[in-house]
Motif scaffolding. Structure first.
Motif, PDB file in Angstrom:
ATOM      1  N   ASP A   9       0.799  -1.240   0.000  1.00 31.05           N
ATOM      2  CA  ASP A   9       0.000   0.000   0.000  1.00 31.05           C
ATOM      3  C   ASP A   9       0.824   1.279   0.000  1.00 31.05           C
ATOM      4  OD1 ASP A   9      -2.346  -1.500  -0.010  1.00 31.05           O
ATOM      5  OD2 ASP A   9      -2.360  -1.623   2.191  1.00 31.05           O
ATOM      6  N   VAL A  10       2.111   1.187  -0.297  1.00 35.19           N
ATOM      7  CA  VAL A  10       2.924   2.404  -0.412  1.00 35.19           C
ATOM      8  C   VAL A  10       3.222   2.606  -1.894  1.00 35.19           C
ATOM      9  CG1 VAL A  10       5.085   3.534   0.204  1.00 35.19           C
ATOM     10  CG2 VAL A  10       3.923   2.102   1.890  1.00 35.19           C
ATOM     11  N   HIS A  41       7.749   5.168  -7.139  1.00 34.41           N
ATOM     12  CA  HIS A  41       8.056   6.415  -7.855  1.00 34.41           C
ATOM     13  C   HIS A  41       8.576   6.229  -9.280  1.00 34.41           C
ATOM     14  CE1 HIS A  41       7.472   8.134  -3.949  1.00 34.41           C
ATOM     15  NE2 HIS A  41       8.525   7.541  -3.440  1.00 34.41           N
ATOM     16  N   HIS A  87       1.528  13.598 -10.573  1.00 36.37           N
ATOM     17  CA  HIS A  87       1.414  14.842  -9.812  1.00 36.37           C
ATOM     18  C   HIS A  87       2.456  15.858 -10.268  1.00 36.37           C
ATOM     19  CE1 HIS A  87      -1.389  13.210  -6.848  1.00 36.37           C
ATOM     20  NE2 HIS A  87      -0.628  12.148  -6.738  1.00 36.37           N
ATOM     21  N   GLY A  98      -6.890  10.071   5.957  1.00 30.55           N
ATOM     22  CA  GLY A  98      -6.229   8.771   5.980  1.00 30.55           C
ATOM     23  C   GLY A  98      -4.778   8.819   5.554  1.00 30.55           C
TER      24      GLY A  98
HETATM   25  C1  HEC Z   1       6.412   5.315   6.932  1.00 28.77           C
HETATM   26  C2  HEC Z   1       6.410   5.056   5.512  1.00 28.77           C
HETATM   27  C3  HEC Z   1       6.780   6.194   4.576  1.00 28.77           C
HETATM   28  C4  HEC Z   1       7.947   6.924   4.561  1.00 28.77           C
HETATM   29  C5  HEC Z   1       9.153   6.812   5.479  1.00 28.77           C
HETATM   30  C6  HEC Z   1       7.836   7.834   3.423  1.00 28.77           C
HETATM   31  N1  HEC Z   1       6.632   7.669   2.803  1.00 28.77           N
HETATM   32 FE1  HEC Z   1       5.966   8.663   1.160  1.00 28.77          FE
HETATM   33  N2  HEC Z   1       4.169   7.744   1.288  1.00 28.77           N
HETATM   34  C7  HEC Z   1       3.854   6.747   2.187  1.00 28.77           C
HETATM   35  C8  HEC Z   1       2.469   6.327   1.964  1.00 28.77           C
HETATM   36  C9  HEC Z   1       1.723   5.230   2.733  1.00 28.77           C
HETATM   37  C10 HEC Z   1       1.980   7.108   0.893  1.00 28.77           C
HETATM   38  C11 HEC Z   1       0.574   7.033   0.236  1.00 28.77           C
HETATM   39  C12 HEC Z   1      -0.279   8.169   0.653  1.00 28.77           C
HETATM   40  C13 HEC Z   1      -0.643   8.109   2.113  1.00 28.77           C
HETATM   41  O1  HEC Z   1      -1.161   7.123   2.599  1.00 28.77           O
HETATM   42  O2  HEC Z   1      -0.359   9.108   2.782  1.00 28.77           O
HETATM   43  C14 HEC Z   1       3.087   7.986   0.489  1.00 28.77           C
HETATM   44  C15 HEC Z   1       3.009   8.900  -0.540  1.00 28.77           C
HETATM   45  C16 HEC Z   1       4.074   9.590  -1.050  1.00 28.77           C
HETATM   46  C17 HEC Z   1       4.047  10.399  -2.251  1.00 28.77           C
HETATM   47  C18 HEC Z   1       2.866  10.592  -3.172  1.00 28.77           C
HETATM   48  C19 HEC Z   1       3.023   9.523  -4.223  1.00 28.77           C
HETATM   49  C20 HEC Z   1       1.901   9.350  -5.174  1.00 28.77           C
HETATM   50  O3  HEC Z   1       2.128   8.564  -6.095  1.00 28.77           O
HETATM   51  O4  HEC Z   1       0.838   9.949  -5.052  1.00 28.77           O
HETATM   52  C21 HEC Z   1       5.319  10.878  -2.427  1.00 28.77           C
HETATM   53  C22 HEC Z   1       5.826  11.743  -3.564  1.00 28.77           C
HETATM   54  C23 HEC Z   1       6.121  10.395  -1.332  1.00 28.77           C
HETATM   55  N3  HEC Z   1       5.342   9.622  -0.511  1.00 28.77           N
HETATM   56  C24 HEC Z   1       7.460  10.674  -1.190  1.00 28.77           C
HETATM   57  C25 HEC Z   1       8.202  10.337  -0.059  1.00 28.77           C
HETATM   58  C26 HEC Z   1       9.534  10.821   0.193  1.00 28.77           C
HETATM   59  C27 HEC Z   1      10.329  11.708  -0.735  1.00 28.77           C
HETATM   60  C28 HEC Z   1       9.915  10.296   1.401  1.00 28.77           C
HETATM   61  C29 HEC Z   1      11.209  10.550   2.143  1.00 28.77           C
HETATM   62  C30 HEC Z   1      11.574  11.936   2.383  1.00 28.77           C
HETATM   63  C31 HEC Z   1       8.815   9.451   1.877  1.00 28.77           C
HETATM   64  N4  HEC Z   1       7.793   9.514   0.968  1.00 28.77           N
HETATM   65  C32 HEC Z   1       8.826   8.720   3.045  1.00 28.77           C
HETATM   66  C33 HEC Z   1       4.685   6.213   3.149  1.00 28.77           C
HETATM   67  C34 HEC Z   1       5.948   6.684   3.477  1.00 28.77           C
END
Ligand code: HEC
Length: 133
Positions: free
Chosen positions: A57-58, A61, A70, A87
């Motif tokens: 569910d993550v 890129h 986006h 959420g």
């Molecule tokens: C704890 C786990 C976690 C970490 C650590 C994390 N993310 Fe995320 N990220 C998520 C989740 C889960 C989502 C999906 C949206 C949501 O549930 O908030 C997301 C969504 C995103 C999105 C939107 C992607 C889309 O396709 O819409 C981006 C861009 C992103 N993260 C970048 C990053 C970056 C850059 C970092 C580090 C600086 C990072 N994330 C660290 C869990 C994480």
């Protein structure tokens, strides 16, 4: 007597790119982005290009992922935590990384995107910037 000067200038023009003038800024942005990504993001999102190792569910890129749908400005807001939605599980990185560093991470993602995706996302980013001055 003019020839040596002219060839000197020619030599400088040829050597300048080889000495790293031009393009080096973009390269260091990508390197900064890669390091930050490995440190803060990869544990959830997996490999930035293939998505390998991403948690369930993550979003990933790479070209198969959703991130490129986006605009830059929106992605920076998601990363920093200015953009919230119901959420949301993605942690806010506002206190940890700067807007410029978030942009460097995006530059790193873009090294894995083919030309047509790069173009479409660049267009979306321009439109977003125009709507969000
Ligand atoms: C704890 C786990 C976690 C970490 C650590 C994390 N993310 Fe995320 N990220 C998520 C989740 C889960 C989502 C999906 C949206 C949501 O549930 O908030 C997301 C969504 C995103 C999105 C939107 C992607 C889309 O396709 O819409 C981006 C861009 C992103 N993260 C970048 C990053 C970056 C850059 C970092 C580090 C600086 C990072 N994330 C660290 C869990 C994480």
């Amino acid at each position: 007597m003019r020839l040596p000067l002219a060839s000197g200038i020619m030599l400088m023009l040829i050597l300048a790119p080889a000495l790293g003038c031009g393009g080096s800024d973009a390269e260091s942005q990508v390197t900064i982005g890669e390091t930050l990504y490995a440190e803060h993001c990869q544990l959830c999102h997996g490999d930035a290009k293939s998505g390998e190792g991403a948690l369930a569910d993550v979003p990933t890129h790479g070209p198969d992922g959703h991130t490129w749908h986006h605009a830059d400005g929106q992605l920076v807001d998601i990363i920093i935590g200015r953009l919230s939605y119901r959420g949301k599980k993605m942690p806010a990185f506002g206190g940890t990384i700067s807007d410029e560093e978030a942009m460097a991470i995006l530059e790193y993602f873009k090294t894995g995107w083919p030309a047509e995706i790069l173009e479409a996302q660049q267009e979306a980013s321009k439109n977003w910037n125009a709507l969000n001055p």
